[in-house]
Design a protein around this motif. Structure first.
Motif, PDB file in Angstrom:
ATOM      1  N   TYR A  96      15.446   4.476   0.764  1.00  0.00           N
ATOM      2  CA  TYR A  96      14.024   4.563   1.103  1.00  0.00           C
ATOM      3  C   TYR A  96      13.772   5.542   2.249  1.00  0.00           C
ATOM      4  O   TYR A  96      12.758   6.250   2.268  1.00  0.00           O
ATOM      5  CB  TYR A  96      13.509   3.169   1.485  1.00  0.00           C
ATOM      6  CG  TYR A  96      12.055   3.116   1.892  1.00  0.00           C
ATOM      7  CD1 TYR A  96      11.037   3.356   0.972  1.00  0.00           C
ATOM      8  CD2 TYR A  96      11.688   2.812   3.204  1.00  0.00           C
ATOM      9  CE1 TYR A  96       9.702   3.310   1.345  1.00  0.00           C
ATOM     10  CE2 TYR A  96      10.360   2.754   3.593  1.00  0.00           C
ATOM     11  CZ  TYR A  96       9.368   3.007   2.656  1.00  0.00           C
ATOM     12  OH  TYR A  96       8.040   2.957   3.038  1.00  0.00           O
ATOM     13  N   ALA A 120      12.625   2.034  -4.820  1.00  0.00           N
ATOM     14  CA  ALA A 120      12.888   2.546  -3.471  1.00  0.00           C
ATOM     15  C   ALA A 120      12.828   4.068  -3.410  1.00  0.00           C
ATOM     16  O   ALA A 120      12.892   4.644  -2.321  1.00  0.00           O
ATOM     17  CB  ALA A 120      14.247   2.059  -2.976  1.00  0.00           C
ATOM     18  N   GLY A 146      14.528  -5.553  -1.855  1.00  0.00           N
ATOM     19  CA  GLY A 146      13.244  -5.140  -1.305  1.00  0.00           C
ATOM     20  C   GLY A 146      12.105  -5.160  -2.301  1.00  0.00           C
ATOM     21  O   GLY A 146      11.016  -4.643  -2.029  1.00  0.00           O
ATOM     22  N   PHE A 149       8.631  -6.169  -1.183  1.00  0.00           N
ATOM     23  CA  PHE A 149       7.982  -5.118  -0.391  1.00  0.00           C
ATOM     24  C   PHE A 149       7.389  -4.054  -1.302  1.00  0.00           C
ATOM     25  O   PHE A 149       6.201  -3.695  -1.198  1.00  0.00           O
ATOM     26  CB  PHE A 149       9.004  -4.492   0.564  1.00  0.00           C
ATOM     27  CG  PHE A 149       8.534  -3.262   1.272  1.00  0.00           C
ATOM     28  CD1 PHE A 149       7.815  -3.355   2.453  1.00  0.00           C
ATOM     29  CD2 PHE A 149       8.831  -1.998   0.771  1.00  0.00           C
ATOM     30  CE1 PHE A 149       7.385  -2.207   3.122  1.00  0.00           C
ATOM     31  CE2 PHE A 149       8.404  -0.851   1.421  1.00  0.00           C
ATOM     32  CZ  PHE A 149       7.679  -0.952   2.600  1.00  0.00           C
ATOM     33  N   ASN A 219       6.861   1.701   7.986  1.00  0.00           N
ATOM     34  CA  ASN A 219       7.113   0.549   7.120  1.00  0.00           C
ATOM     35  C   ASN A 219       8.484  -0.089   7.300  1.00  0.00           C
ATOM     36  O   ASN A 219       8.720  -1.186   6.778  1.00  0.00           O
ATOM     37  CB  ASN A 219       6.960   0.978   5.653  1.00  0.00           C
ATOM     38  CG  ASN A 219       5.536   1.339   5.290  1.00  0.00           C
ATOM     39  OD1 ASN A 219       4.586   0.758   5.801  1.00  0.00           O
ATOM     40  ND2 ASN A 219       5.375   2.320   4.418  1.00  0.00           N
ATOM     41  N   LEU A 223      10.001  -3.733   5.803  1.00  0.00           N
ATOM     42  CA  LEU A 223      11.016  -3.730   4.753  1.00  0.00           C
ATOM     43  C   LEU A 223      12.266  -4.477   5.209  1.00  0.00           C
ATOM     44  O   LEU A 223      12.843  -5.260   4.439  1.00  0.00           O
ATOM     45  CB  LEU A 223      11.364  -2.290   4.355  1.00  0.00           C
ATOM     46  CG  LEU A 223      12.465  -2.132   3.301  1.00  0.00           C
ATOM     47  CD1 LEU A 223      12.176  -2.936   2.043  1.00  0.00           C
ATOM     48  CD2 LEU A 223      12.655  -0.644   2.963  1.00  0.00           C
TER      49      LEU A 223
END
Length: 261
Positions: A96, A120, A146, A149, A219, A223
């Motif tokens: 990410y 991601a 994740g 998210f 972010n 995350l």
């Protein structure tokens, strides 16, 4: 990180690096070696000033069918399970946050953790015959990698919950309609991928990467929090009777009978 595995292939062609998951016999199911191999190669790419774009794909008939079933079947305790989840978290954060533009090129299945991995990246391009699923619910688990998210970011909280709870297999067109992916190839995947890469290489890539880095930095705390919650939540789900029934039904190729415990 120095880790050697034949489960990840890396090819660099000019400004483009292609990472290929190399477990075609298991539809690129993600075991610990594959996860660690991806981390290692991504960190290697991250340090290269010559690479601007990273393409992630799977060898053979699928992008990735998700987490390796052998890991799901094992009776790992917390001391064994948490390092695997920590490796997943490191992979997702690394992918990410990498200061490159990233593309997932999906053929066949992108399911479970495989779908989380694709989410991601910056851009998801899918073959028109591909199938995508956040299907953890079918074996009594919650999404990891994740996914909470990424789905909430793309869909909003309510729609994200229902995608997770339904766990349905989606066509590429359905995923595009939901806003989960960016493009469905009209013909073969490779020409569409080459067109996207060529377009990006003609742009001011460093400006694009700077925008990515700003948003990723903003972010990152959220995350990381989600990944930690998923890790502990998944361990709890592994202890449930519904998960045990889900795995048993999967092996026996039948519909599971869940009891909510």
């Amino acid at each position: 990180m120095n880790f050697v595995t034949d489960k990840v292939n890396l090819q660099v062609n000019g400004r483009v690096a292609t990472l290929e998951m190399n477990r075609p016999e298991s539809l690129n199911a993600m075991d610990a070696d594959l996860i660690k191999g991806l981390i290692c190669k991504l960190k290697e790419i991250s340090e290269s000033d010559d690479v601007d774009i990273v393409v992630l794909r799977g060898k053979g008939r699928a992008f990735s069918s998700g987490g390796d079933i052998k890991t799901m079947l094992s009776n790992m305790n917390e001391s064994d399970f948490f390092p695997v989840m920590d490796a997943i978290s490191e992979l997702i954060i690394t992918l990410y946050s990498i200061p490159k533009l990233t593309i997932s090129a999906i053929t066949g299945a992108a399911a479970g953790l495989g779908f989380s991995l694709a989410l991601a990246t910056d851009y998801i391009l899918a073959d028109k015959t591909s199938k995508l699923a956040m299907n953890f619910i079918g074996i009594g688990l919650i999404p990891d990698g994740g996914a909470h998210f990424f789905l909430e970011k793309r869909l909003g909280e309510t729609r994200a919950k229902h995608v997770i709870w339904d766990g349905k297999m989606m066509s590429a067109e359905e995923a595009l309609k939901w806003g989960l992916i960016q493009e469905v190839a009209e013909g073969d995947l490779q020409p569409a991928l080459e067109a996207r890469v060529t377009d990006w290489l003609s742009r001011p890539v460093q400006a694009m990467v700077k925008t990515k880095k700003i948003l990723a930095e903003k972010n990152r705390p959220q995350l990381l929090k989600i990944l930690e919650l998923e890790k502990h939540g998944q361990q709890k789900m592994r202890e449930t009777l519904d998960h045990q029934e889900g795995i048993k039904a999967f092996i026996e190729k039948r519909k599971p009978v869940f009891i909510g415990k």
